[in-house]
Write an enzyme that holds these catalytic residues in place. Structure first.
Site, PDB file in Angstrom:
ATOM      1  CB  THR A  86      -1.023   0.129   1.270  1.00 45.35           C
ATOM      2  OG1 THR A  86      -0.097  -0.362   2.312  1.00 45.35           O
ATOM      3  CG2 THR A  86      -1.906  -0.949   1.254  1.00 45.35           C
ATOM      4  CG  LEU A 153       6.117  -8.995  10.909  1.00 45.42           C
ATOM      5  CD1 LEU A 153       6.048  -9.726   9.633  1.00 45.42           C
ATOM      6  CD2 LEU A 153       6.092  -9.848  12.168  1.00 45.42           C
ATOM      7  NE  ARG A 154      11.538  -4.847  16.028  1.00 46.04           N
ATOM      8  CZ  ARG A 154      12.385  -5.441  17.142  1.00 46.04           C
ATOM      9  NH1 ARG A 154      13.191  -4.608  17.468  1.00 46.04           N
ATOM     10  NH2 ARG A 154      12.313  -6.605  17.444  1.00 46.04           N
ATOM     11  CD  GLU A 155      12.218  -3.613   6.050  1.00 47.20           C
ATOM     12  OE1 GLU A 155      13.334  -3.420   5.348  1.00 47.20           O
ATOM     13  OE2 GLU A 155      11.060  -3.151   5.293  1.00 47.20           O
ATOM     14  CE  LYS A 207       1.625  -1.227  10.123  1.00 48.36           C
ATOM     15  NZ  LYS A 207       2.608  -2.346  10.370  1.00 48.36           N
ATOM     16  CG  ASN A 211       4.257   1.697  11.986  1.00 48.07           C
ATOM     17  OD1 ASN A 211       4.645   1.124  12.784  1.00 48.07           O
ATOM     18  ND2 ASN A 211       4.037   1.239  10.855  1.00 48.07           N
ATOM     19  CB  ALA A 255      19.364  10.589  19.435  1.00 45.00           C
ATOM     20  N   GLY A 256      19.421   9.567  16.373  1.00 43.54           N
ATOM     21  CA  GLY A 256      20.147   9.100  15.133  1.00 43.54           C
ATOM     22  C   GLY A 256      19.584  10.268  14.086  1.00 43.54           C
ATOM     23  CB  CYS A 263       6.799   0.862   7.988  1.00 48.65           C
ATOM     24  SG  CYS A 263       6.888  -0.661   7.056  1.00 48.65           S
TER      25      CYS A 263
END
Ligand code: UGA
Length: 436
Positions: A86, A153-155, A207, A211, A255-256, A263
């Site tokens: 989607t 699910l996390r990749e 969902k 996220n 942090a990043g 997603c």
């Protein structure tokens, strides 16, 4: 139970293989003959740790098969999952539901025995109603129900996430659908994974809300990191200090350089669109989307600062270590590395890069970047080394070797994987995120 999984991409394939591993009889269906052919030959279309082995075991056990033929694949299935993409619709950011609707129509045309049709794709509120309408209109004789069952699910950790979920959300008001879905998830239920039954609309929204909330959390700590740099605080201590409060929780406070992936960027945008359509704006998520977007280029500017500013940066060389949006995936979608590389090349900086899995996809996304064979090849002759993605392979670089190979010992650590005192002690000019 026989389960049909329509769509053999990331979610469909992982879910299908895990269901088969629980003992269900699973058929994964996909329109793309090349994908099915390679799956039948044991070649995975994506990189996901453990997936190839899981697929192979279950194919060998006769519980998992692949086909392009939807009619054959769904025949006799008690649950038919829709797990197609989607993506963001070009131009407006709404979720593009054309693949979901097309599958619903094809399922309707071929459904002969009672089945619960389950949307696993991430779909906006109300999509289940539309799927139900499509099937009921095209095939009024067959018994069916439509349920929502979002994935979390996390990749890179998808198999563990599937097998040890925090919760399984099932959205349906239909008693029969409830019992079929309970049967589908019984093996997990026995492991005490909580099954949360809600209305279909609540499930669809859960969902997006999940996220979006995680994206808020990341963006919040990223802004705190910027503040830490200004006031001389350490964002990792701040994250630890707030995360120990059970109401806040310690996860997703790293942090990043900003979140990326297939997603968060797409789902936050789609949530904004739904909120707008229903006249219930979500201002916090709006801000998060904007802040995260501008953060990626800001990271490029941070590297330019480490090179001594715009004038000094021109003509210099930077090594980017890690290109994928996170480790253990080959996924480059919305990866901060793309904006960082572009900001650098726009400023006349020469960029070399290495990633353990992402370079093939990265090549077309950043044609101006030279891809190298390994991290040290990228570092060779560099004026600054930048850690963009925290692959394990970059956590224990031979810093002496880096120092010898690089033209100047400058390390920009956008994932805070090194200890500032230690790296500085080895003679590097070191900068990271939210730490001075
Ligand atoms: C995300 C969610 O975590 C899953 O629960 C969800 O099922 C999935 O989306 C989906 O909707 O399919 P994923 O995109 O694979 O999973 O990756 P995450 O591990 O959530 O990371 C997303 C981004 O946030 C990455 O760029 C990562 O580097 C960044 N991140 C994550 C941070 O910058 N800090 C953190 O503390 C955590």
């Amino acid at each position: 139970m026989k389960i049909a999984m329509v769509g053999s991409g990331y979610v469909g394939l992982v879910s299908g293989a895990c269901f088969a591993d629980f003992g269900h009889d699973v058929v994964c269906i996909d329109k793309d003959p090349a994908k099915i052919e390679s799956l039948n030959a044991g070649v995975m279309p994506i990189f996901e740790p453990g997936l190839a082995e899981l697929v192979a075991t279950n194919v060998r056990g006769g519980r998992l098969s692949f086909t392009t033929d939807l009619a054959e694949g769904i025949a006799g299935a008690g649950a038919i999952f829709i797990a197609v993409g989607t993506p963001s619709r070009r131009g407006d950011g709404h979720a593009d539901l054309s693949f979901v609707h097309a599958v619903a129509a094809e399922v309707a045309a071929n459904l002969k025995t009672p089945a619960v049709v389950v949307t696993k794709s991430t779909v906006p509120v109300g999509t289940g109603d539309e799927v139900e309408r499509i099937i009921a209109e095209a095939n009024p004789a067959v018994r069916f129900a439509v349920a929502s069952n979002p994935e979390f699910l996390r990749e890179g950790a998808a198999i563990t996430d599937f097998k040890r979920p925090d919760r399984i959300v099932i959205g349906t008001d239909d008693e029969w659908a409830r019992s079929v879905m309970t049967e589908v998830y019984r093996p997990l239920f026995l492991n005490r994974a909580p099954l949360l039954f809600t209305s279909r609309r609540s499930s669809e929204l859960i969902k997006y809300a999940a996220n979006a909330f995680l994206a808020v959390k990341i963006t919040f700590i990223n802004e705190m990191a910027d503040l830490c740099e200004k006031v001389g605080a350490d964002v990792q201590d701040v994250a630890r200090g707030i995360g120990m409060d059970g109401r806040i929780g310690s996860k997703f406070l790293h942090a990043g350089p900003g979140y990326g992936g297939s997603c968060f960027p797409k789902d936050t945008l789609a949530l904004l669109k739904t909120a707008e359509d229903y006249d219930a704006p979500t201002r916090i998520v709006e801000a998060v989307v904007k802040v995260n977007e501008s953060r990626k280029r800001a990271m490029g500017r941070k590297v330019i600062d480490a090179l001594g500013g715009l004038d000094a940066a021109r003509g210099k060389k930077v090594a980017l270590l890690g290109l994928t949006f996170k480790p253990n995936t080959d996924d480059m979608r919305d990866s901060p590395s793309i904006a960082i590389a572009r900001t650098l090349t726009d400023a006349g900086v020469e960029v070399a890069a290495y990633d353990p899995e992402g370079m093939e996809l990265a090549r077309s996304l950043m044609p101006e970047v030279t891809m190298t064979k390994g991290p040290y090849e990228a570092v060779d002759g560099a004026d600054a080394v930048v850690i963009v993605t925290e692959w394990d392979a970059f956590r224990a670089l031979d810093l002496e070797r880096v120092k010898t190979l690089a033209k100047t010992p400058v390390l920009v650590d956008l994932r805070n994987i090194y200890d500032p005192a230690e790296v500085r002690g080895r003679g590097f000019a070191y900068s990271s995120i939210g730490r001075v």
